[in-house]
Design a protein around this motif. Sequence first.
Motif, PDB file in Angstrom:
ATOM      1  N   ASP A 287      -1.370  15.449 -13.602  1.00  0.00           N
ATOM      2  CA  ASP A 287      -0.501  14.659 -12.720  1.00  0.00           C
ATOM      3  C   ASP A 287      -1.283  13.555 -12.020  1.00  0.00           C
ATOM      4  OD1 ASP A 287       1.548  16.304 -13.506  1.00  0.00           O
ATOM      5  OD2 ASP A 287       1.809  17.272 -11.548  1.00  0.00           O
ATOM      6  N   ILE A 288      -2.495  13.863 -11.580  1.00  0.00           N
ATOM      7  CA  ILE A 288      -3.322  12.841 -10.929  1.00  0.00           C
ATOM      8  C   ILE A 288      -3.743  11.789 -11.959  1.00  0.00           C
ATOM      9  CG2 ILE A 288      -5.448  12.409  -9.643  1.00  0.00           C
ATOM     10  CD1 ILE A 288      -3.210  13.906  -8.057  1.00  0.00           C
ATOM     11  N   LEU A 289      -4.091  12.219 -13.158  1.00  0.00           N
ATOM     12  CA  LEU A 289      -4.435  11.263 -14.214  1.00  0.00           C
ATOM     13  C   LEU A 289      -3.248  10.366 -14.545  1.00  0.00           C
ATOM     14  CD1 LEU A 289      -6.572  13.589 -16.508  1.00  0.00           C
ATOM     15  CD2 LEU A 289      -7.399  11.755 -14.995  1.00  0.00           C
ATOM     16  N   ALA A 290      -2.037  10.919 -14.528  1.00  0.00           N
ATOM     17  CA  ALA A 290      -0.834  10.112 -14.762  1.00  0.00           C
ATOM     18  C   ALA A 290      -0.667   9.067 -13.658  1.00  0.00           C
ATOM     19  CB  ALA A 290       0.405  11.008 -14.847  1.00  0.00           C
TER      20      ALA A 290
ATOM     21  N   VAL B 258       0.852  -1.187   0.000  1.00  0.00           N
ATOM     22  CA  VAL B 258       0.000   0.000   0.000  1.00  0.00           C
ATOM     23  C   VAL B 258       0.888   1.238   0.000  1.00  0.00           C
ATOM     24  CG1 VAL B 258      -1.736   1.320   1.299  1.00  0.00           C
ATOM     25  CG2 VAL B 258      -1.823  -1.198   1.286  1.00  0.00           C
ATOM     26  N   VAL B 259       0.560   2.207  -0.832  1.00  0.00           N
ATOM     27  CA  VAL B 259       1.238   3.502  -0.828  1.00  0.00           C
ATOM     28  C   VAL B 259       0.177   4.557  -0.541  1.00  0.00           C
ATOM     29  CG1 VAL B 259       2.451   5.235  -2.214  1.00  0.00           C
ATOM     30  CG2 VAL B 259       3.077   2.814  -2.399  1.00  0.00           C
ATOM     31  N   ILE B 260       0.472   5.415   0.439  1.00  0.00           N
ATOM     32  CA  ILE B 260      -0.464   6.473   0.819  1.00  0.00           C
ATOM     33  C   ILE B 260       0.213   7.823   0.629  1.00  0.00           C
ATOM     34  CG2 ILE B 260      -1.817   7.497   2.693  1.00  0.00           C
ATOM     35  CD1 ILE B 260      -2.041   4.624   3.859  1.00  0.00           C
ATOM     36  N   ALA B 261      -0.404   8.647  -0.219  1.00  0.00           N
ATOM     37  CA  ALA B 261       0.048  10.021  -0.444  1.00  0.00           C
ATOM     38  C   ALA B 261      -1.078  10.945   0.008  1.00  0.00           C
ATOM     39  CB  ALA B 261       0.354  10.241  -1.926  1.00  0.00           C
TER      40      ALA B 261
ATOM     41  N   TYR C 224       4.625  19.221  -4.048  1.00  0.00           N
ATOM     42  CA  TYR C 224       3.719  18.252  -4.658  1.00  0.00           C
ATOM     43  C   TYR C 224       4.268  17.688  -5.960  1.00  0.00           C
ATOM     44  CZ  TYR C 224       0.239  19.396  -1.145  1.00  0.00           C
ATOM     45  OH  TYR C 224      -0.423  19.563   0.043  1.00  0.00           O
ATOM     46  N   ARG C 225       4.998  18.488  -6.736  1.00  0.00           N
ATOM     47  CA  ARG C 225       5.640  17.943  -7.947  1.00  0.00           C
ATOM     48  C   ARG C 225       6.609  16.821  -7.563  1.00  0.00           C
ATOM     49  NH1 ARG C 225       5.568  23.254  -9.672  1.00  0.00           N
ATOM     50  NH2 ARG C 225       7.679  23.665  -8.962  1.00  0.00           N
ATOM     51  N   ASP C 226       7.387  17.049  -6.507  1.00  0.00           N
ATOM     52  CA  ASP C 226       8.313  16.015  -6.032  1.00  0.00           C
ATOM     53  C   ASP C 226       7.547  14.780  -5.554  1.00  0.00           C
ATOM     54  OD1 ASP C 226      10.442  17.699  -6.601  1.00  0.00           O
ATOM     55  OD2 ASP C 226      10.721  18.333  -4.503  1.00  0.00           O
ATOM     56  N   MET C 227       6.433  15.006  -4.853  1.00  0.00           N
ATOM     57  CA  MET C 227       5.643  13.882  -4.359  1.00  0.00           C
ATOM     58  C   MET C 227       5.041  13.097  -5.528  1.00  0.00           C
ATOM     59  SD  MET C 227       2.955  13.707  -1.216  1.00  0.00           S
ATOM     60  CE  MET C 227       1.515  14.423  -1.950  1.00  0.00           C
ATOM     61  N   ILE C 228       4.565  13.779  -6.546  1.00  0.00           N
ATOM     62  CA  ILE C 228       4.015  13.092  -7.721  1.00  0.00           C
ATOM     63  C   ILE C 228       5.091  12.218  -8.362  1.00  0.00           C
ATOM     64  CG2 ILE C 228       3.132  13.425 -10.080  1.00  0.00           C
ATOM     65  CD1 ILE C 228       0.960  13.901  -7.998  1.00  0.00           C
ATOM     66  N   ASP C 229       6.308  12.727  -8.477  1.00  0.00           N
ATOM     67  CA  ASP C 229       7.411  11.922  -9.033  1.00  0.00           C
ATOM     68  C   ASP C 229       7.596  10.646  -8.230  1.00  0.00           C
ATOM     69  OD1 ASP C 229       7.845  13.802 -11.015  1.00  0.00           O
ATOM     70  OD2 ASP C 229       9.568  14.728  -9.995  1.00  0.00           O
ATOM     71  N   ARG C 230       7.555  10.766  -6.910  1.00  0.00           N
ATOM     72  CA  ARG C 230       7.720   9.586  -6.047  1.00  0.00           C
ATOM     73  C   ARG C 230       6.539   8.629  -6.208  1.00  0.00           C
ATOM     74  NH1 ARG C 230       9.139   8.539  -0.300  1.00  0.00           N
ATOM     75  NH2 ARG C 230       9.551   6.307  -0.426  1.00  0.00           N
ATOM     76  N   ILE C 231       5.333   9.178  -6.296  1.00  0.00           N
ATOM     77  CA  ILE C 231       4.142   8.343  -6.495  1.00  0.00           C
ATOM     78  C   ILE C 231       4.267   7.562  -7.795  1.00  0.00           C
ATOM     79  CG2 ILE C 231       1.657   8.382  -6.975  1.00  0.00           C
ATOM     80  CD1 ILE C 231       1.549  10.915  -5.145  1.00  0.00           C
ATOM     81  N   LEU C 232       4.669   8.230  -8.864  1.00  0.00           N
ATOM     82  CA  LEU C 232       4.771   7.565 -10.165  1.00  0.00           C
ATOM     83  C   LEU C 232       5.781   6.426 -10.120  1.00  0.00           C
ATOM     84  CD1 LEU C 232       4.542  10.674 -12.508  1.00  0.00           C
ATOM     85  CD2 LEU C 232       2.791   8.915 -12.137  1.00  0.00           C
ATOM     86  N   THR C 233       6.874   6.611  -9.408  1.00  0.00           N
ATOM     87  CA  THR C 233       7.869   5.533  -9.268  1.00  0.00           C
ATOM     88  C   THR C 233       7.283   4.349  -8.507  1.00  0.00           C
ATOM     89  OG1 THR C 233       9.696   7.099  -9.330  1.00  0.00           O
ATOM     90  CG2 THR C 233      10.141   4.950  -8.325  1.00  0.00           C
ATOM     91  N   LEU C 234       6.624   4.629  -7.382  1.00  0.00           N
ATOM     92  CA  LEU C 234       6.057   3.551  -6.557  1.00  0.00           C
ATOM     93  C   LEU C 234       4.856   2.890  -7.237  1.00  0.00           C
ATOM     94  CD1 LEU C 234       6.293   5.349  -3.110  1.00  0.00           C
ATOM     95  CD2 LEU C 234       7.666   3.385  -3.866  1.00  0.00           C
ATOM     96  N   ALA C 235       4.060   3.671  -7.953  1.00  0.00           N
ATOM     97  CA  ALA C 235       2.858   3.133  -8.600  1.00  0.00           C
ATOM     98  C   ALA C 235       3.192   2.195  -9.746  1.00  0.00           C
ATOM     99  CB  ALA C 235       1.979   4.282  -9.092  1.00  0.00           C
TER     100      ALA C 235
ATOM    101  N   LEU D 199      -3.070   2.236  -4.049  1.00  0.00           N
ATOM    102  CA  LEU D 199      -2.525   3.586  -4.001  1.00  0.00           C
ATOM    103  C   LEU D 199      -3.627   4.504  -3.500  1.00  0.00           C
ATOM    104  CD1 LEU D 199      -0.442   5.821  -4.649  1.00  0.00           C
ATOM    105  CD2 LEU D 199      -1.365   5.816  -6.997  1.00  0.00           C
ATOM    106  N   VAL D 200      -3.364   5.185  -2.379  1.00  0.00           N
ATOM    107  CA  VAL D 200      -4.317   6.149  -1.830  1.00  0.00           C
ATOM    108  C   VAL D 200      -3.797   7.546  -2.130  1.00  0.00           C
ATOM    109  CG1 VAL D 200      -5.393   7.064   0.267  1.00  0.00           C
ATOM    110  CG2 VAL D 200      -5.062   4.589   0.014  1.00  0.00           C
TER     111      VAL D 200
END
Length: 170
Positions: A117-120, A30-33, A80-91, A99-100
């Motif tokens: 970014d959310i759609l990605a 589980v990944v939670i952002a 948030y741009r940095d967090m999106i990058d991390r989410i994309l790697t983990l997702a 993914l939350v």
Amino acid sequence: MVHLYCGDGKGKTSAAMGLALRMAGRDRRVVIAQFLKGGDSGERYALAHLPQVTLLPVPDAVKFSFRLTPEERLAEQARYRDMIDRILTLAAQPELGLLVLDEACAAVTTGLVPLKDILACLDTAASAEVVLTGRDPAPELVERADYITDFSKKRHPFDRGIPARPGVEY
């Protein structure tokens, strides 16, 4: 599948964290952002103990988006741009079960996170369940959702001046 927990009622994040707990209980990753939220919440403290759960870091406290100065707004957008990058790697990891994206709808509505970014994130996590929470979801997010649960407030103690309480509201 994509789960959308939206509306003006209490319980969107609680429902998302309940699904995270259920997924972790099945030994799935589980990944939670969390967007627009600080780290002082009971669910973060509890979920941090589970090895299946990755909680992306958040500041201890955050300001409401309408109270941000222009400089603070730019700093939050960069965070948030940095967090999106991390989410994309983990997702992109095939073992991801859930993914939350907590308060992603509001992050888009306030202009702190671009909708693209959310759609990605949805596209990258296509083999996992994804939960989006927040008020006023963009039509594109509603269109992508397989589950939509609208939380409607009928009554809330805040309306009587009772502030948020640890363990109940956070």
